[in-house]
Design a protein around this motif. Structure first.
Motif, PDB file in Angstrom:
ATOM      1  N   LEU A  70      45.081  -9.465 -62.594  1.00 23.89           N
ATOM      2  CA  LEU A  70      44.827 -10.731 -63.284  1.00 23.89           C
ATOM      3  C   LEU A  70      44.177 -11.793 -62.394  1.00 23.89           C
ATOM      4  O   LEU A  70      43.157 -12.365 -62.777  1.00 23.89           O
ATOM      5  N   PRO A  71      44.713 -12.078 -61.188  1.00 22.23           N
ATOM      6  CA  PRO A  71      44.011 -13.076 -60.352  1.00 22.23           C
ATOM      7  C   PRO A  71      42.619 -12.608 -59.910  1.00 22.23           C
ATOM      8  O   PRO A  71      41.698 -13.419 -59.805  1.00 22.23           O
ATOM      9  N   LEU A  72      42.474 -11.298 -59.668  1.00 20.44           N
ATOM     10  CA  LEU A  72      41.140 -10.795 -59.291  1.00 20.44           C
ATOM     11  C   LEU A  72      40.165 -11.009 -60.443  1.00 20.44           C
ATOM     12  O   LEU A  72      39.027 -11.443 -60.241  1.00 20.44           O
ATOM     13  N   TYR A  73      40.617 -10.703 -61.638  1.00 17.71           N
ATOM     14  CA  TYR A  73      39.767 -10.912 -62.808  1.00 17.71           C
ATOM     15  C   TYR A  73      39.331 -12.377 -62.892  1.00 17.71           C
ATOM     16  O   TYR A  73      38.162 -12.672 -63.140  1.00 17.71           O
ATOM     17  N   ALA A  74      40.316 -13.277 -62.657  1.00 21.38           N
ATOM     18  CA  ALA A  74      40.013 -14.705 -62.797  1.00 21.38           C
ATOM     19  C   ALA A  74      38.901 -15.136 -61.847  1.00 21.38           C
ATOM     20  O   ALA A  74      37.994 -15.875 -62.238  1.00 21.38           O
ATOM     21  N   THR A  75      38.912 -14.652 -60.584  1.00 26.75           N
ATOM     22  CA  THR A  75      37.842 -15.053 -59.657  1.00 26.75           C
ATOM     23  C   THR A  75      36.525 -14.347 -59.991  1.00 26.75           C
ATOM     24  O   THR A  75      35.474 -14.965 -59.911  1.00 26.75           O
ATOM     25  N   LEU A  76      36.606 -13.075 -60.352  1.00 25.51           N
ATOM     26  CA  LEU A  76      35.370 -12.327 -60.600  1.00 25.51           C
ATOM     27  C   LEU A  76      34.668 -12.831 -61.854  1.00 25.51           C
ATOM     28  O   LEU A  76      33.444 -12.877 -61.921  1.00 25.51           O
ATOM     29  N   GLU A  77      35.455 -13.232 -62.842  1.00 30.10           N
ATOM     30  CA  GLU A  77      34.882 -13.671 -64.106  1.00 30.10           C
ATOM     31  C   GLU A  77      34.131 -14.996 -63.911  1.00 30.10           C
ATOM     32  O   GLU A  77      33.141 -15.261 -64.574  1.00 30.10           O
ATOM     33  N   ARG A  78      34.621 -15.810 -62.963  1.00 28.71           N
ATOM     34  CA  ARG A  78      34.009 -17.118 -62.710  1.00 28.71           C
ATOM     35  C   ARG A  78      32.746 -17.026 -61.865  1.00 28.71           C
ATOM     36  O   ARG A  78      31.988 -17.977 -61.770  1.00 28.71           O
ATOM     37  N   ILE A 107      41.762 -12.061 -54.039  1.00 30.26           N
ATOM     38  CA  ILE A 107      42.378 -11.000 -53.245  1.00 30.26           C
ATOM     39  C   ILE A 107      43.661 -11.530 -52.607  1.00 30.26           C
ATOM     40  O   ILE A 107      44.700 -10.883 -52.622  1.00 30.26           O
ATOM     41  N   ARG A 108      43.572 -12.759 -52.074  1.00 32.29           N
ATOM     42  CA  ARG A 108      44.757 -13.350 -51.443  1.00 32.29           C
ATOM     43  C   ARG A 108      45.868 -13.581 -52.459  1.00 32.29           C
ATOM     44  O   ARG A 108      47.016 -13.199 -52.234  1.00 32.29           O
ATOM     45  N   ALA A 109      45.511 -14.189 -53.587  1.00 28.61           N
ATOM     46  CA  ALA A 109      46.527 -14.503 -54.596  1.00 28.61           C
ATOM     47  C   ALA A 109      47.168 -13.221 -55.120  1.00 28.61           C
ATOM     48  O   ALA A 109      48.397 -13.119 -55.204  1.00 28.61           O
ATOM     49  N   GLY A 110      46.340 -12.222 -55.436  1.00 27.99           N
ATOM     50  CA  GLY A 110      46.857 -10.966 -55.959  1.00 27.99           C
ATOM     51  C   GLY A 110      47.756 -10.274 -54.947  1.00 27.99           C
ATOM     52  O   GLY A 110      48.826  -9.769 -55.284  1.00 27.99           O
TER      53      GLY A 110
END
Lengths: 277, 327
Positions: free
Chosen positions: A163-171, A203-206
């Motif tokens: 989920l956090p990776l998706y959030a950064t990649l989507e942006r 990556i860090r958040a995940g």
């Protein structure tokens, strides 16, 4: 204005004080007491529990917990990154895929862990299938070892990586990928030199969201590891149940908490310096 | 003409929408060529097909005589300055410039350092090479984007509305710098814009696009003075429509009395006038009810709203178009 702000913050303060700070204070006090004969604590105060932490026996368990949680986090990253990238690029179907990532949360983690055990045990589906196909003669030891614990952890916490990776990649600005290609980077170099560096916050958040619960996990090592692979969560649990050593259990959980907090603060500071967390 | 880039009958069809409709262009080496048109006219799609981000549905793209259809962006010796600049936020100015040299500029290996320094000097960013894009002004970011592409010495530099993100005052200054930079480096520029003033002032030649098609190709003077269609005429500047064609406001004159022999004139009433510093724009209404605009010098006679006037022009200043529906 200030009064209004305090009024809004009051419920949070009450909840935090009663349910977080107060229990923490109790645990801190317990860790400095003497163990009671049938559980609980008694006088006099003592530092014995803290001294016992240095026992190599427990240090090994701590190190093993770090290793298992670390490996599980790394595997989650390896599996989660391509998945998150795929979902972020999926266009109109991305909401469907995100739902699918979250679907496992609809059932109890305990039930899902038992399901894995049914799959992996000696007479389970996987071993029966392998033997029926003639690929193995004897059942493989798929359960009750470190591998099974890691599998359980990865399975349980993969969504927290995705989920956090998706959030950064989507942006991420698509033009940056076009610029990378325009400046000569093939897909792999663009991934290494643009996409991955720019998804560092995700990556860090995940990794934090996966590593911390893995470090304190007790259900997965207990069931999938069959109690043979003890992690620090099991050790804490044992102190409060079978071993009846509440002061030591308290000292252990506080020590774990301090270690996690130090790691987290180091990470936040690094993220802050890069202006990216 | 030494042609560097050719689009031969290129079309791009999206589901339910023809973005580019059979365009043919030839761009000469060293030329500053603009594609001008309103948003949605297909100019950006055309640029993206040259860069390799999109593939034509039909037609061919030739670069330096070689057909480049199907080649990936990293295999084409062109480079793009993006509208948003698309600088890598995690790299410094130097890192951004180095990125392309490492990948596309392998032929420059061994002189990378010298080239990066030359590129930094060219855009006057020598003392900012260690800054990140977030620490730069809009104009500086634009210069990094230019340097990052120019350092690769592409056969054609593609610029996608590179001035639109700048504030209007800066835009004019950067426009002059862009032109002189192009003259100095001698690289072919293909410049995409919806601003007719930019296209007129910068281009050696330009193409005006409308609804996916090229309406006219020529020098800025040819296109402004001899527009082939009503669309081109009105997109390039103000127009007064008359029965036989059109008139530019700057060749439409006003007088209190009817002009002498040989001039064409119509009686009109002043509706409104706007003082624009170096000239005055006067709006008049004809007997037919239609309005026209005349531009008069500010030292000329002042006209007041309601004044009865004569609007007049010279026959040779009329613009005539091939038979087409009046828009």
């Amino acid at each position: 204005m200030n009064r209004l702000r305090n009024a809004f913050l009051a419920p949070a303060w009450v909840v935090f004080t009663l349910l977080f700070f107060a229990p923490l204070a109790v645990i801190a006090a317990y860790s400095l007491a003497t163990r009671g004969t049938y559980g609980g604590v008694s006088a006099p105060a003592s530092l014995e529990s803290w001294v016992r932490l240095a026992d190599p026996l427990y240090l090994v368990i701590l190190l093993r917990s770090f290793a298992l949680a670390g490996v599980a986090t790394f595997i989650c990253l390896l599996l989660g990154f391509p998945l998150a990238l795929f979902i972020a690029r999926a266009g109109a179907r991305r909401n469907l895929y995100l739902q699918l990532v979250i679907v496992p949360f609809w059932t109890s983690f305990l039930v899902r862990t038992y399901a894995w055990m049914f799959l992996l045990r000696e007479t389970g589906l996987v071993n029966s299938a392998l033997m029926a196909l003639g690929l193995t003669r004897e059942p493989l030891p798929l359960l009750y070892n470190n591998g099974a614990v890691i599998l359980g952890l990865v399975y349980g916490y993969l969504p927290f990586m995705v989920l956090p990776l998706y959030a950064t990649l989507e942006r991420m600005d698509r033009a940056l990928l076009e610029a990378a290609a325009d400046l000569g980077a093939r897909s792999w170099s663009a991934l290494w030199r643009v996409v991955i560096p720019l998804s560092a916050p995700g990556i860090r958040a995940g990794s934090v969201l996966v590593f911390i619960p893995c470090l304190g996990a007790y259900l997965t090592p207990d069931l999938m590891g069959g109690g043979k692979t003890i992690m620090i969560g099991n050790l804490v649990q044992n102190q409060f149940t079978t071993a009846r050593d509440w002061p030591f259990g308290s000292a252990l959980s506080l020590a774990l908490m301090v270690i996690v907090m130090v790691l987290l603060m180091a990470l936040v500071r690094r993220g802050g310096e890069e202006g990216m967390l | 003409m030494d042609t560097v880039l050719t689009l031969q009958a290129v079309s791009k069809q999206y589901p339910g929408h023809r973005a580019v409709d059979n365009i043919t262009l030839e761009i000469a080496r060293g030329e500053f060529f603009s594609l001008l048109g309103p948003s949605g006219c297909g100019k950006t799609t055309a640029l993206r097909m040259i860069a390799g981000f999109e593939e034509p549905t039909s037609g061919d793209v030739f670069l330096g005589g070689e057909r480049i259809n199907g080649k990936r962006p990293y295999e084409r010796n062109v480079s793009t300055v993006f509208q948003s600049y698309a600088l890598f936020p995690h790299l410094t100015v130097r890192g951004n410039i180095e990125f392309g040299l490492r990948h596309k500029g392998k032929r420059f290996a061994g002189e990378m350092d010298r080239r990066i320094r030359a590129a930094l000097e060219m855009v006057h960013l020598e003392n900012k090479e260690n800054r990140r894009p977030a620490e730069l002004s809009g104009g500086e970011r634009q210069r990094v984007a230019l340097a990052r592409s120019l350092v690769l010495e592409p056969e054609v530099l593609l610029l996608d509305e590179p001035l639109s993100a700048l504030d209007p005052k800066l835009r004019k200054q950067v426009r002059l710098e862009l032109k002189s930079l192009q003259r100095r480096v001698g690289i072919t520029f293909l410049f995409i814009t919806h601003d007719q003033e930019e296209a007129l002032s910068l281009s050696d030649r330009m193409a005006v696009m409308n609804r996916g098609a090229v309406e006219q190709i020529g020098t800025p003077e040819e296109i402004y003075l001899k527009p082939r269609s009503r669309f081109v005429a009105s997109f390039l500047g103000g127009m007064n429509w008359i029965d036989s064609g059109g008139l530019r406001p700057e060749v439409t004159h006003l007088g209190a009395e009817p002009p002498g022999d040989g001039e064409r004139s119509l009686p009109a009433t002043v509706v409104h006038s706007v003082f624009l510093g170096n000239f005055v724009q006067v709006q008049v209404r004809l007997a037919s009810g239609e309005t026209m605009i005349a531009e008069t010098g500010r030292r000329d006679v002042a006209f007041r709203n309601g004044d009865a006037v004569h609007i007049w022009w010279r026959a040779e200043d009329e613009l005539h178009f091939e038979a087409e529906a009046r828009k």
